[in-house]
Design an enzyme around this catalytic site. Structure first.
Site, PDB file in Angstrom:
ATOM      1  NE  ARG A  69      -5.119  -0.828   6.532  1.00  0.00           N
ATOM      2  CZ  ARG A  69      -5.659  -1.954   7.003  1.00  0.00           C
ATOM      3  NH1 ARG A  69      -5.003  -3.100   6.919  1.00  0.00           N
ATOM      4  NH2 ARG A  69      -6.853  -1.923   7.550  1.00  0.00           N
ATOM      5  CG  HIS A  73      -3.771   0.683  11.039  1.00  0.00           C
ATOM      6  ND1 HIS A  73      -4.536  -0.452  10.971  1.00  0.00           N
ATOM      7  CD2 HIS A  73      -4.358   1.567  10.185  1.00  0.00           C
ATOM      8  CE1 HIS A  73      -5.533  -0.276  10.108  1.00  0.00           C
ATOM      9  NE2 HIS A  73      -5.440   0.939   9.611  1.00  0.00           N
ATOM     10  CB  VAL A  77      -3.494   3.199  18.400  1.00  0.00           C
ATOM     11  CG1 VAL A  77      -3.930   2.578  19.713  1.00  0.00           C
ATOM     12  CG2 VAL A  77      -4.525   2.919  17.300  1.00  0.00           C
ATOM     13  N   GLY A  79      -0.246   7.444  19.662  1.00  0.00           N
ATOM     14  CA  GLY A  79       0.871   8.094  18.978  1.00  0.00           C
ATOM     15  C   GLY A  79       1.789   7.106  18.278  1.00  0.00           C
ATOM     16  CG  ASP A  81       3.306   3.995  20.894  1.00  0.00           C
ATOM     17  OD1 ASP A  81       2.775   3.518  19.866  1.00  0.00           O
ATOM     18  OD2 ASP A  81       2.816   3.881  22.033  1.00  0.00           O
ATOM     19  CG  ASN A  98      -4.517  -3.258  13.398  1.00  0.00           C
ATOM     20  OD1 ASN A  98      -4.446  -2.603  12.345  1.00  0.00           O
ATOM     21  ND2 ASN A  98      -4.329  -2.710  14.586  1.00  0.00           N
ATOM     22  N   PRO A 167     -10.171   4.644  11.824  1.00  0.00           N
ATOM     23  CG  PRO A 167      -9.494   5.798   9.925  1.00  0.00           C
ATOM     24  CD  PRO A 167      -9.026   5.357  11.266  1.00  0.00           C
ATOM     25  CG  HIS A 197      -7.154   3.873   0.573  1.00  0.00           C
ATOM     26  ND1 HIS A 197      -8.407   3.975   1.130  1.00  0.00           N
ATOM     27  CD2 HIS A 197      -6.350   3.393   1.563  1.00  0.00           C
ATOM     28  CE1 HIS A 197      -8.363   3.584   2.397  1.00  0.00           C
ATOM     29  NE2 HIS A 197      -7.129   3.229   2.687  1.00  0.00           N
ATOM     30  CB  THR A 198      -2.843   5.977  -4.972  1.00  0.00           C
ATOM     31  OG1 THR A 198      -2.386   5.813  -6.315  1.00  0.00           O
ATOM     32  CG2 THR A 198      -1.609   6.181  -4.107  1.00  0.00           C
ATOM     33  CG  ASP A 257      -1.127   7.005  -9.813  1.00  0.00           C
ATOM     34  OD1 ASP A 257      -1.958   6.773  -8.911  1.00  0.00           O
ATOM     35  OD2 ASP A 257      -1.062   6.307 -10.847  1.00  0.00           O
TER      36      ASP A 257
END
Ligand code: HEM
Ligand code: NAG
Ligand code: NAG
Ligand code: NAG
Length: 335
Positions: A69, A73, A77, A79, A81, A98, A167, A197-198, A257
């Site tokens: 994640r 994130h 934002v 790119g 970096d 965040n 998002p 989100h698996t 999966d």
């Protein structure tokens, strides 16, 4: 004799100029990411990162999800970096998506210090995030891919950009699709990358709107499986602080999966933004729904598309050449 020397000197200068122009042109082309960027300067880089991610996951399996994640994130934002990693009071870390949520920063520090002791001052924090995200997927059972490297670290964090560009679980499908489009990602990328989100957990505050409808009858979201709704109501009592957690994929929370997509078919997506990919009524649901169906029945298609979308996401506006810097400490700008 002298004249011919001069004219050949001029010719030489002219061809030197041509060579210089060609060189400048080719290095402009080369100012792109590549798989062998650190082959000379840090040949053991991939092994070092893999080992550190393995250690982190050994003490807490959820760390794979948290590291994956972080890369997402970061990339959305300004790119990819490493702007997310900067410890600034008005930085991205304290942006709404965040704060009290993004985690794994200590693991990135540990990887960085291990990398620095082998090859000092060479490898960017942005590239470390990219490799750690890939390794997290692989160590959770997903497919591997060749990571593109050569990103440099940014000089600014963008809290407004993080609040606007990342998002939200309460977004409509339209809003999510346009946030992805803003960074060059399409509907296939929205669906395949949502498959992240698996693995991992979400706090009650990000989905409790689906459990108790305060403005209505109190009944849960009708697209949520009723047994799951009851379980989650117990897990997230209205008297709690919203920081209890539930697995994003209750079927296999630590395994990378395609169960996330199978869950959506039966109303077992956790976040509203998850279930909307299958159960929404937006115009785009036609295409997201058919992708969800394909991924739910074809695990290899999901894993392949996911890898391709990760490479695309990892290529959002990288700083290359002499832009940005190679940060010494991922949390602070070099002085
Ligand atoms: C499509 C839009 C997305 C939305 C609205 C969204 C939203 C969320 C939310 C609300 C959480 C729970 C955070 C918390 O409660 O602290 C979460 C967790 C997570 N997200 Fe997303 N996400 C999206 C896309 C992605 C993408 C593209 C990736 C990676 C490629 C990703 C990877 C993860 C992971 C792995 C977790 C679990 C983190 C952990 O356990 O520490 N998400 N997401
Ligand atoms: C922050 O992000 C926004 C996009 O949401 C962009 O328009 C703005 O230029 C960025 N600011 C900086 C300082 O990079
Ligand atoms: C999204 O882009 C990929 C290439 O990056 C392409 O293969 C795929 O068909 C595109 N999907 C849509 C829905 O346009
Ligand atoms: C909550 O209830 C209202 C009124 O019954 C309804 O219009 C709305 O769609 C419900 N919200 C959800 C998330 O089910």
């Amino acid at each position: 004799m002298f004249r011919s020397f001069i004219s050949s000197f001029i010719r030489l200068r002219r061809s030197f100029l041509v060579v210089m122009i060609l060189f400048a042109f080719s290095s402009a082309v080369k100012a792109q990411l590549s798989t062998d960027f650190y082959q000379q300067s840090c040949p053991k880089l991939l092994q070092i990162v893999r080992k550190e991610v393995q250690n982190a996951i050994k003490s807490e399996m959820r760390m794979a999800a948290s590291l994956l994640r972080l890369h997402f994130h970061d990339c959305f934002v300004n790119g990819c970096d490493a702007s997310l990693l900067l410890d600034l009071t008005d930085g991205e870390k304290s942006a709404i998506p965040n704060v009290n949520s993004a985690r794994g920063f200590e693991v990135i520090d540990a990887i960085k210090s291990s990398v620095e002791s082998s090859c000092s001052g060479v490898v960017s924090c942005a590239d470390i995030l990219t490799i750690a995200a890939r390794d997290s997927v692989v160590l959770s059972g997903g497919n591997s891919w060749k990571v593109l490297l050569g990103r440099r670290d940014g000089l600014v964090a963008n809290q407004t950009g993080a609040n606007a560009g990342l998002p939200s679980p309460f977004d409509t499908l339209d809003a999510i699709i346009s946030k992805f489009a803003n960074v060059g990602l399409n509907v296939t990328d929205v669906v395949s990358l949502s498959g992240a989100h698996t693995i991992g957990l979400a706090t009650c505050r990000t989905f409790s709107n689906r459990l108790f409808n305060f403005s209505g009858t109190g009944a849960p979201d009708s697209t949520l499986d009723s047994t799951m709704a009851t379980d989650l109501q117990n897990q997230c009592p209205t008297t709690s602080d919203g920081f209890n957690t539930a697995p994003l994929d209750r079927n296999s929370r630590d395994l990378f999966d395609n169960h996330y997509f199978q869950n959506l078919l039966t109303g077992k997506g956790l976040l509203s933004s998850d279930q909307l990919l299958f159960s929404g009524d937006a115009a785009e649901t036609t295409s997201t729904k058919s992708l969800v169906q394909s991924y739910s029945s074809n695990s290899n298609l999901f894993l392949t598309d996911f890898a391709n979308s990760m490479i695309k996401m990892g290529s959002i506006s990288p700083l290359t050449g002499s832009a940005g810097e190679i940060r010494q400490n991922c949390r602070v700008l070099n002085s």
